[in-house]
Design a protein around this motif. Structure first.
Motif, mmCIF file in Angstrom:
data_model
loop_
_atom_site.group_PDB
_atom_site.id
_atom_site.type_symbol
_atom_site.label_atom_id
_atom_site.label_comp_id
_atom_site.label_asym_id
_atom_site.label_seq_id
_atom_site.Cartn_x
_atom_site.Cartn_y
_atom_site.Cartn_z
ATOM 1 N N CYS C 175 0.872 -1.175 0.000
ATOM 2 C CA CYS C 175 0.000 0.000 0.000
ATOM 3 C C CYS C 175 0.913 1.231 0.000
ATOM 4 O O CYS C 175 2.127 1.122 0.094
ATOM 5 C CB CYS C 175 -0.967 -0.023 1.186
ATOM 6 S SG CYS C 175 -0.287 0.532 2.767
ATOM 7 N N CYS C 178 3.146 1.343 2.928
ATOM 8 C CA CYS C 178 4.290 0.416 2.926
ATOM 9 C C CYS C 178 5.507 1.109 2.314
ATOM 10 O O CYS C 178 6.641 0.917 2.750
ATOM 11 C CB CYS C 178 3.981 -0.824 2.091
ATOM 12 S SG CYS C 178 2.714 -1.912 2.748
ATOM 13 N N CYS C 250 3.698 -2.932 8.230
ATOM 14 C CA CYS C 250 3.013 -1.700 7.810
ATOM 15 C C CYS C 250 1.961 -1.335 8.852
ATOM 16 O O CYS C 250 1.226 -2.198 9.341
ATOM 17 C CB CYS C 250 2.361 -1.887 6.445
ATOM 18 S SG CYS C 250 1.351 -0.467 5.935
HETATM 19 ZN ZN ZN Z 1 0.886 -1.092 3.793
#
Ligand code: ZN
Ligand code: ZN
Lengths: 97, 283, 283, 97
Positions: C175, C178, C250
């Protein structure tokens, strides 16, 4: 000698819709020129209507040949000698819009 | 008075402010663009995005050629037409959409087929030509006309999930005929009517044609001459390959050209200058 | 009844015929697309081309979010607006243009700012989300909302002569958080109002966002997950780089997330959720 | 040892607007890790406000580092040891639309 072939822009339809082919060419006796490769492709990969790929000794009008992303016309065309890991791209020129 | 030198007026500064602050573009780029005329041949999948982005950027004059009328099956990719304009001339439909966005661009719709009779006259009125057509015969015609008229030709094409883009006859690069001295066998040519096309593919290529025209007009960046961009939508990949330069023995752009006026391109290609039907063997 | 199974009606076959003949797409792809809903956040330079190409292709429902109204200086790149709609809500303006092309797409304009209060509710109604916004705070907000709502996020951005594109939170890919656990210093962030942008750059990236959404909806091809596409308009080059996968640590998509509801993103980023002014140091 | 650096997405503004740099790094005594390269860049290429490039030992938030087009996070980040002809790309993430 490993060589990669790619067919794009519709040229892949001549080889059963497969866009990428990795060949292991036997180069013990003879050099592999592009001319020899074209004949090999006609005899081994083209399913039908080989005249839609080859006309005379060369590819038919409308197909561009790129060796390692460079126009084969800059590299000697049919006389170019393939080396390990060469990438040969046959691309049909598109006309739709 | 040199049109490049006119100061930008208040309206132009307001409208184009987000371009004007680009350091390499600036007022000089805007002036060059507004004094450039671009001819778009084909008001379909490629011509629509090319026309709207060129008009948005403020090109001076936009010629729009298409002999055809809007059909419902065009609307999956030809984004400047509307349901309400089915049956209307495509050149007019594109002009209407473009005018609504930027009324200061001079628009010249041509509801004609590009033929050997009219091509040189029309092309002579423009600085840059975009090939947004859909058939081989018109592509040869447009190439030869641009070489004879000495205009750069921004050529785009799209089919199924693939697109191609290059600039012909510019800065020592090849023309279409340098690459393809002989036309393809008609049965090997597929158009969007027969082969289909994902609409966003001509969308991408048409945007890139507008970009190349803006670069040529403003002198910005490196035009895609002697290079061919290949776009594969399924893989989401782009690839730029290096092409030969202009060939000294090219029949139209070479040192001793044999084509010095336009010929019969439908006969040359053995295919009709339309995407309506499968190319017919005329020879 | 399973919406994927409904037979295409006569109108759909006629309108989408050039897509339907694509072997990998076909009626099945069209059915999937027509039963997919896509949310476009931001009706500007990216949102305009994304919206029109998704509608043209026949997506079922299109949500259009923008709190802003059309300004004259938008028109150099925001091609669905018109001179006559300056002052009109952008979400409404885009809906009007889209409806004229394809009246069969369900259009839901939202004239609101995407905030932490409304984001999850709106996103829950859609299958795929497009980030067509223009500021860091909204990008973090949208990322977190898509992770919490478990929707793929097709993220595009453009500035000056460059564009970037990737698909976040899809198929094991990262994402936004991240890649960027910490927000950039506000003074390093430039928006299109301050830095300028060549209009066709968001045009290209918006088209690619539509393409990625079509690929996700129809299962066609390879989505741009865990890869980042970089576009350089001046050089005319594209480059795809390989990204890390989703990170187990994350804060939002990891194994033990600490962000389990939306936060205050303007405070987190130290910048306002708008492109109207230079990000202000709030912290 | 030749290494190519690229700065894009606005990161080039930190190095006088020059997007491409070819370095010839002396590698007789010490290995060149990315950590060492970052310090070298800060000391030799960054004109002003080095904190907009480096924060602590690493690049500041918002800049991605790609080594030969691969996210440095997959290659060991600061500890990655450069080899001949490596390409290191620093790219600012764009947010405009
Ligand atoms: Zn992420
Ligand atoms: Zn030529």
């Amino acid at each position: 000698m490993k060589v990669r072939l790619e067919f794009r822009g519709g040229a892949e339809l001549l080889v059963n819709g497969v866009t990428q082919h990795t060949l292991d060419l036997d180069d013990n006796n003879n050099k592999w020129t592009v001319a020899r490769l074209l004949t090999w492709i006609r005899d081994n990969l083209i399913q039908e209507r080989p005249e839609l790929f080859l006309q005379g000794e060369s590819v038919r009008p409308g197909i561009l040949v790129l060796i390692n992303d460079t126009d084969w016309e800059l590299l000697g065309e049919l006389d170019y000698q393939l080396v390990e890991n060469d990438n040969v791209l046959f691309i049909s020129t598109l006309h739709g819009g | 008075p040199d049109k490049h030198q006119h100061p930008l007026n208040h309206r132009e500064v307001a409208r184009y402010s987000r371009q004007l602050i680009l350091p390499e573009f600036g007022p000089e780029g805007q002036r060059k663009l507004s004094s450039t005329s671009v001819l778009i041949v084909g008001c379909g999948g490629l011509g629509c995005p090319a026309a709207i982005y060129l008009a948005a950027a403020g090109v001076g004059r936009l010629g729009l050629i298409d002999y055809d009328t809007v059909e419902l099956n065009n609307l999956h990719r030809q984004i400047l037409h509307t349901e309400g304009r089915v049956g209307v001339a495509k050149a007019v439909s594109v002009a209407l959409s473009v005018k609504a966005l930027n009324s200061h661009v001079e628009l010249v719709p041509y509801e004609v087929a590009l033929t050997s009779q009219v091509a040189l006259i029309i092309i002579s009125k423009y600085d840059i030509v975009l090939d947004c057509t859909d058939n081989v015969a018109t592509r040869y015609l447009l190439n030869d006309a641009c070489v004879l008229g000495n205009k750069p030709l921004v050529s785009g094409s799209a089919l199924r999930y693939e697109g191609q883009l290059t600039v012909y006859h510019h800065n020592g690069g090849p023309c279409f005929r340098c690459l393809h001295p002989k036309p393809p066998p008609p049965e090997t040519v597929t158009n969007c009517s027969d082969g289909g096309v994902l609409g966003v593919v001509p969308g991408m290529i048409g945007c890139l044609q507008a970009l190349e025209a803006i670069k040529l007009a403003s002198g910005l960046g490196t035009p895609l001459s002697q290079k061919l961009l290949l776009f594969d939508a399924l893989q989401g990949t782009f690839r730029t390959v290096k092409l030969r330069g202009g060939k000294s023995d090219c029949e139209v752009c070479g040192e001793t050209p044999t084509i010095t006026k336009l010929i019969d391109y439908e006969q040359f290609c053995g295919a009709a200058a339309t995407d309506k039907e499968k190319g017919v063997q005329l020879l």
